[in-house]
Write an enzyme that holds these catalytic residues in place. Structure first.
Site, short mmCIF file in Angstrom:
data_model
loop_
_atom_site.label_atom_id
_atom_site.label_comp_id
_atom_site.label_asym_id
_atom_site.label_seq_id
_atom_site.Cartn_x
_atom_site.Cartn_y
_atom_site.Cartn_z
CG HIS A 101 -1.78 -1.07 1.47
ND1 HIS A 101 -1.36 -2.25 2.04
CD2 HIS A 101 -3.11 -1.22 1.23
CE1 HIS A 101 -2.39 -3.08 2.15
NE2 HIS A 101 -3.46 -2.48 1.66
CG ASP A 104 1.75 -0.89 3.39
OD1 ASP A 104 1.07 -0.52 4.36
OD2 ASP A 104 1.35 -1.75 2.57
CD GLU A 232 -7.56 -8.43 -1.05
OE1 GLU A 232 -7.57 -8.68 0.16
OE2 GLU A 232 -6.57 -7.98 -1.66
CD GLU A 268 -7.09 -11.91 2.58
OE1 GLU A 268 -7.26 -12.08 3.79
OE2 GLU A 268 -6.76 -10.81 2.08
CG HIS A 271 -10.87 -11.26 2.31
ND1 HIS A 271 -10.48 -10.23 1.47
CD2 HIS A 271 -10.27 -11.02 3.50
CE1 HIS A 271 -9.69 -9.40 2.14
NE2 HIS A 271 -9.54 -9.87 3.37
CG ASP A 296 -3.95 -11.03 -1.08
OD1 ASP A 296 -3.13 -10.90 -2.00
OD2 ASP A 296 -4.36 -10.06 -0.41
CG ASP A 307 -8.91 -10.80 7.17
OD1 ASP A 307 -8.67 -11.97 6.87
OD2 ASP A 307 -8.74 -9.85 6.39
CG ASP A 309 -4.89 -11.30 7.24
OD1 ASP A 309 -5.53 -11.84 6.32
OD2 ASP A 309 -4.99 -10.10 7.50
CG ASP A 339 -3.14 -10.07 3.03
OD1 ASP A 339 -2.59 -9.62 4.05
OD2 ASP A 339 -4.23 -9.63 2.60
#
EC number: 5.3.1.5
Length: 425
Positions: A101, A104, A232, A268, A271, A296, A307, A309, A339
């Site tokens: 991003h 980031d 996404e 993802e 998700h 992802d 989430d 991750d 991710d």
């Protein structure tokens, strides 16, 4: 500058019998799978945000990681130090790509002018790092959800000035992605949804989001970006309900605004879990709709409603995913972006390697199993047999629009049809 991960040279393939936790057991970049190098099939990417930006904070505790670039100091200098460590990590891990991003990699600053100037400087830093390391950008994106200005969304915000600020970020991030040779640009609407319908105009917000996406497509063509635009999907979190709920929902949205030939999907795993689907389902649906773009790679927890991750660790689940991807011809501009993040208790800096190595081995073994399924052909054969009736004269006439509903009713009566159920096996 002294290496941050100074106790490790590079992660290398040592085979399935290795007991070295800092070596690959299944991921051999040069191994041929269906005539193509494993590295080219998998197109691994590491993400900037979880790996280098998250400080270990959660809803119930402060940051636990104490990374050097997360300490007080001059913002741009810290961003450059973070880039040094990130590219050291990418190189030592043997990933071909990375993702980010905008905020980031660059300090957001106190104004749009500062944001743009900071980002421009960091793009030059990233370009030099890419040239030096050979690591490429899989995709870039803009974070239009963290800053409090986006509390009610970005493209769906009631305030057109917030909409305009988000547009500035997307323009800047897309142009940075283009300059860095990024192969995709991702749009994730973290707050493009609602908390309550009592203060929400659904039609208005949908129109705003549709127009925003149309402008994104227009800008892509204006600047000559040849990469793929990706949405996404995610059903909720941080909002109660997001408009890009799942692959099928996004397809309907794209059709409504004439964008189905312009934008594809970044799927993802976590998700999919939140949407009540399997990862396999979302990949297969995206492929069936002609929208598959990138992945992802992570996992969620079916017992938790958020989430998480986590790094992927199910060979069984991911073999089915890789089977669908191989059948569809494999990745083009997309890839497997991790991710995923280490847990808050994983405070040793080398834990970043352990998590990624395990995930890469999981996906590599899944790829090899999927390739064997392709070579065996038994599953495809059974599916073809199951639908073979649609290759008959009757089946083809139906599909080609040569028979109406009334024609079929007449045909069924004239031929005294009495079909018998065939086992689905």
């Amino acid at each position: 500058m002294q290496a941050y991960f100074d106790q490790l040279d590079r992660v290398r393939y040592e085979g399935s019998k290795s007991s070295n936790p800092l070596a690959f057991r299944h991921y051999n970049p040069d191994e041929l799978v269906l005539g193509k190098r494993m590295e080219e099939h998998l197109r691994f990417a590491a993400c900037y945000w979880h790996t280098f930006c998250w400080n270990g904070a959660d809803m119930f505790g402060v940051g636990a990681f104490n990374r050097p670039w997360q300490q007080p100091g001059e913002a741009l200098a810290l961003a450059k130090r973070k880039a040094d460590v990130a590219f050291e990590f990418f190189h030592k891990l043997h990933v071909s790509f990375y993702c980010f991003h905008d905020v980031d990699v660059s300090p957001e600053g106190a104004s749009l002018k500062e944001y743009i100037n900071n980002f421009a400087q960091m793009v030059d830093v990233l370009a030099a790092k890419q040239e030096e390391s050979g690591v490429k950008l899989l995709w870039g994106t803009a974070n239009c959800f963290t800053n409090p200005r986006y509390g009610a969304g970005a493209a769906t915000n009631p305030d057109p000035e917030v909409f305009s600020w988000a547009a500035t970020q997307v323009v800047t991030a897309m142009e940075a992605t283009h300059k860095l040779g990024g192969e995709n640009y991702v749009l994730w609407g973290g707050r493009e949804g609602y908390e309550t319908l009592l203060n929400t105009d659904l039609r208005q917000e949908r129109e705003q989001l549709g127009r925003f996406m149309q402008m994104v497509v227009e800008h892509k063509h204006k600047i000559g970006f040849q990469g793929t635009l990706l949405i996404e999907p995610k059903p909720q979190e941080p909002t109660k309900h997001q408009y890009d709920y799942d692959a099928a929902t996004v397809y309907g949205f794209l059709k409504q605004f004439g964008l189905e030939k312009e934008i594809k999907l970044n799927i993802e795993a976590n998700h999919a879990t939140l949407a009540g689907h399997s990862f396999h389902h979302e990949i297969a649906t995206a492929i069936a709709l002609g929208l598959f773009g990138s992945v992802d790679a992570n996992r969620g927890d079916a017992q938790l409603g958020w989430d998480t991750d986590q790094f992927p660790n199910s060979v069984e689940e991911n073999a089915l995913v890789m089977y669908e991807i191989l059948k569809a011809g494999g990745f083009t501009t997309g890839g497997l972006n991790f991710d995923a993040k280490v847990r808050r208790q994983s405070t040793d800096k080398y834990d970043l390697f352990y998590g990624h190595i395990g995930a890469m081995d999981t996906m590599a073994l899944a790829l090899k199993i999927a390739a064997r399924m392709i070579e065996d052909g038994e599953l495809d054969k059974r599916i073809a047999q199951r639908y073979s009736g649609w290759n008959s004269e009757l089946g083809q006439q139906i599909l080609k629009g040569q028979m109406s509903l009334a024609d079929l009713a007449k045909y069924a009566q004239e031929h005294n049809l009495s079909p018998v159920h065939q086992s689905g096996r």
